[in-house]
Design an enzyme around this catalytic site. Structure first.
Site, PDB file in Angstrom:
ATOM      1  N   CYS A 290      -0.730   3.100   3.866  1.00 42.46           N
ATOM      2  CA  CYS A 290      -2.260   2.584   4.052  1.00 42.46           C
ATOM      3  C   CYS A 290      -3.576   2.442   3.600  1.00 42.46           C
ATOM      4  O   CYS A 290      -4.729   1.984   3.444  1.00 42.46           O
ATOM      5  CB  CYS A 290      -2.353   0.867   4.730  1.00 42.46           C
ATOM      6  SG  CYS A 290      -0.366  -0.093   4.841  1.00 42.46           S
TER       7      CYS A 290
ATOM      8  N   ARG B  77     -10.755 -10.118   2.834  1.00 43.68           N
ATOM      9  CA  ARG B  77     -10.533  -9.054   2.104  1.00 43.68           C
ATOM     10  C   ARG B  77     -11.144  -8.987   1.091  1.00 43.68           C
ATOM     11  O   ARG B  77     -11.402  -8.090  -0.092  1.00 43.68           O
ATOM     12  CB  ARG B  77      -9.068  -8.256   2.367  1.00 43.68           C
ATOM     13  CG  ARG B  77      -9.187  -8.163   3.817  1.00 43.68           C
ATOM     14  CD  ARG B  77      -7.594  -6.506   4.018  1.00 43.68           C
ATOM     15  NE  ARG B  77      -7.998  -5.796   4.002  1.00 43.68           N
ATOM     16  CZ  ARG B  77      -7.209  -4.898   3.487  1.00 43.68           C
ATOM     17  NH1 ARG B  77      -5.340  -5.025   3.561  1.00 43.68           N
ATOM     18  NH2 ARG B  77      -8.144  -3.511   2.961  1.00 43.68           N
TER      19      ARG B  77
ATOM     20  N   ARG C  77       0.472 -12.009  -0.055  1.00 46.95           N
ATOM     21  CA  ARG C  77      -1.066 -11.248  -0.202  1.00 46.95           C
ATOM     22  C   ARG C  77      -1.080 -11.537  -2.159  1.00 46.95           C
ATOM     23  O   ARG C  77      -2.248 -10.937  -2.938  1.00 46.95           O
ATOM     24  CB  ARG C  77      -0.831 -10.010   0.072  1.00 46.95           C
ATOM     25  CG  ARG C  77      -1.228 -10.338   1.562  1.00 46.95           C
ATOM     26  CD  ARG C  77      -2.097 -10.698   2.124  1.00 46.95           C
ATOM     27  NE  ARG C  77      -2.565 -10.573   3.049  1.00 46.95           N
ATOM     28  CZ  ARG C  77      -2.823  -9.899   4.884  1.00 46.95           C
ATOM     29  NH1 ARG C  77      -3.410  -8.812   3.897  1.00 46.95           N
ATOM     30  NH2 ARG C  77      -3.134 -10.137   6.067  1.00 46.95           N
TER      31      ARG C  77
ATOM     32  N   HIS D  87       3.735  -6.835   3.310  1.00 48.51           N
ATOM     33  CA  HIS D  87       3.964  -5.954   2.340  1.00 48.51           C
ATOM     34  C   HIS D  87       5.726  -5.454   1.912  1.00 48.51           C
ATOM     35  O   HIS D  87       5.681  -5.327   2.457  1.00 48.51           O
ATOM     36  CB  HIS D  87       2.492  -4.897   2.012  1.00 48.51           C
ATOM     37  CG  HIS D  87       0.826  -5.383   2.289  1.00 48.51           C
ATOM     38  ND1 HIS D  87       0.591  -4.876   2.965  1.00 48.51           N
ATOM     39  CD2 HIS D  87       0.943  -6.284   0.913  1.00 48.51           C
ATOM     40  CE1 HIS D  87      -0.706  -5.146   2.949  1.00 48.51           C
ATOM     41  NE2 HIS D  87      -1.014  -6.222   1.551  1.00 48.51           N
TER      42      HIS D  87
ATOM     43  N   GLU E  49      -5.845   1.709   0.492  1.00 48.25           N
ATOM     44  CA  GLU E  49      -4.640   1.584  -0.631  1.00 48.25           C
ATOM     45  C   GLU E  49      -4.287  -0.018  -1.592  1.00 48.25           C
ATOM     46  O   GLU E  49      -4.079  -0.707  -2.535  1.00 48.25           O
ATOM     47  CB  GLU E  49      -3.479   1.449   0.167  1.00 48.25           C
ATOM     48  CG  GLU E  49      -1.636   1.257  -1.032  1.00 48.25           C
ATOM     49  CD  GLU E  49      -1.085   1.567  -0.158  1.00 48.25           C
ATOM     50  OE1 GLU E  49      -0.305   2.562   0.035  1.00 48.25           O
ATOM     51  OE2 GLU E  49      -0.076   1.147   0.442  1.00 48.25           O
ATOM     52  N   ASP E  50      -5.128  -0.979  -0.480  1.00 53.73           N
ATOM     53  CA  ASP E  50      -4.623  -2.744  -1.276  1.00 53.73           C
ATOM     54  C   ASP E  50      -5.543  -2.032  -1.816  1.00 53.73           C
ATOM     55  O   ASP E  50      -5.297  -4.065  -2.888  1.00 53.73           O
ATOM     56  CB  ASP E  50      -5.099  -3.414   0.218  1.00 53.73           C
ATOM     57  CG  ASP E  50      -4.233  -3.373   1.358  1.00 53.73           C
ATOM     58  OD1 ASP E  50      -2.450  -3.109   0.728  1.00 53.73           O
ATOM     59  OD2 ASP E  50      -3.507  -3.598   2.475  1.00 53.73           O
TER      60      ASP E  50
ATOM     61  N   ASP F 286     -10.811  -4.344   7.829  1.00 50.83           N
ATOM     62  CA  ASP F 286      -9.744  -4.002   7.046  1.00 50.83           C
ATOM     63  C   ASP F 286     -10.213  -2.569   5.854  1.00 50.83           C
ATOM     64  O   ASP F 286      -8.569  -2.895   5.899  1.00 50.83           O
ATOM     65  CB  ASP F 286      -8.977  -4.562   6.611  1.00 50.83           C
ATOM     66  CG  ASP F 286      -7.767  -5.690   7.711  1.00 50.83           C
ATOM     67  OD1 ASP F 286      -7.703  -4.896   8.445  1.00 50.83           O
ATOM     68  OD2 ASP F 286      -8.025  -6.621   7.832  1.00 50.83           O
TER      69      ASP F 286
HETATM   70  C1  CIR Z   1      -4.545  -6.352   6.545  1.00 48.28           C
HETATM   71  O1  CIR Z   1      -3.659  -7.490   7.536  1.00 48.28           O
HETATM   72  O2  CIR Z   1      -4.558  -6.448   5.885  1.00 48.28           O
HETATM   73  C2  CIR Z   1      -4.252  -5.464   7.989  1.00 48.28           C
HETATM   74  N1  CIR Z   1      -5.055  -5.465   8.576  1.00 48.28           N
HETATM   75  C3  CIR Z   1      -3.341  -4.427   7.028  1.00 48.28           C
HETATM   76  C4  CIR Z   1      -3.490  -4.002   5.785  1.00 48.28           C
HETATM   77  C5  CIR Z   1      -1.889  -3.149   5.623  1.00 48.28           C
HETATM   78  N2  CIR Z   1      -1.721  -2.438   5.027  1.00 48.28           N
HETATM   79  C6  CIR Z   1      -1.091  -1.473   3.927  1.00 48.28           C
HETATM   80  O3  CIR Z   1      -0.089  -1.843   4.105  1.00 48.28           O
HETATM   81  N3  CIR Z   1      -1.013  -1.756   2.514  1.00 48.28           N
END
Ligand code: CIR
Length: 259
Positions: free
Chosen positions: A254, A92, A137, A167, A72-73, A67
């Protein structure tokens, strides 16, 4: 008249999806993710960022972190600082260390400390104000740590508890200095009441994740009702196919850090 383009972004950081991207976390049931299609869509995304004047640093995929291209995360970047997050998804968490060198070139970096967790997808910047989603999260401790840092730099913030969804920005994004694009689940939310609203139809919920950047809108392909509403803003709309990221619960915001 309000300046329609108050802040010009000059840089973005992205990370290439790895061959194993389909092993990422997902709740979507939209079929088998295709690597070649994902790469092509990611290239088109980079191209769109460049077309808006951003210099884009493209990081290589991160082995064992399928991932990690959802960069962005792992950070929240303001004109002054970069806050490297501590993702709430255990799988992650170690992606955060890997983003530090890429950001340290541009900003002093700070870190969210345990037991706090934050994912950047929960952080919505609306001018000098931040909405921080408290979700599966991002926990209250993490939101408060991030909020305290932002306050030191002259920003304000409010927590937004999430009842559902991944999110905050899965359901709400800024599409103008005073305008939010929001999903039905957030309609009428007291925290957002001083902003103009554009409502996303429940059957187009994914389109709430639209990216307003340097006076244009990067918009996911295939959501005509929302597109029509956004056209009223009079901004250029760049239509991007995000079918493969969507299969992995991700969208347009993201896949980059912008600053
Ligand atoms: C997750 O579940 O963490 C990833 N598959 C998707 C993250 C998406 N990120 C976001 O919306 N900022």
């Amino acid at each position: 008249m309000t300046d329609p383009n108050p802040f010009l972004y000059t840089h973005a950081i992205v990370r290439r999806p790895g061959k194993d991207f389909a092993r990422g976390i997902t709740t979507a049931r939209l079929g088998k993710p295709r690597y070649n299609r994902m790469l092509a869509q990611h290239k088109a995304y980079i191209q769109a960022l460049r077309s808006l004047g951003l210099e884009v640093d493209v990081l290589e995929s991160l082995p064992d972190f399928p991932d990690a291209y959802f960069v962005e995360d792992v950070a929240v970047v303001t004109p002054e600082i970069a806050v490297v997050t501590r993702p709430g998804a255990a799988a992650r968490r170690d992606e955060a260390d890997a983003i530090v060198p890429a950001l340290a070139r541009y900003r002093p970096t700070l870190r969210i400390q345990p037991p706090g967790t934050v994912e950047g997808g929960d952080v919505l910047m609306a001018g000098r104000h931040f909405f921080i989603g408290v979700s599966e999260r991002t926990n209250r401790e993490g939101a408060a740590q991030l909020g305290d840092i932002l306050v030191e730099y002259g920003y304000t913030w409010t927590p937004v508890p999430l009842a559902a969804g991944l999110h905050l920005k899965s359901s709400a994004t800024a599409v103008g200095p005073e305008t939010l694009l929001i999903g039905a689940d957030f309609a009428g939310l007291a925290e957002f009441k001083s902003y103009e609203h554009i409502l996303v139809d429940p059957d187009e919920a994914y389109a709430a994740n639209t990216l307003w950047l340097n006076g244009s809108l990067l918009f996911p392909h295939g959501f005509p009702k929302t597109r029509q509403k956004l056209e009223a803003l009079g901004l250029p709309i760049i239509d991007l196919d995000t079918s493969e990221a969507r299969k992995m619960d991700g969208g347009l915001t993201c896949m980059s850090l912008r600053f």
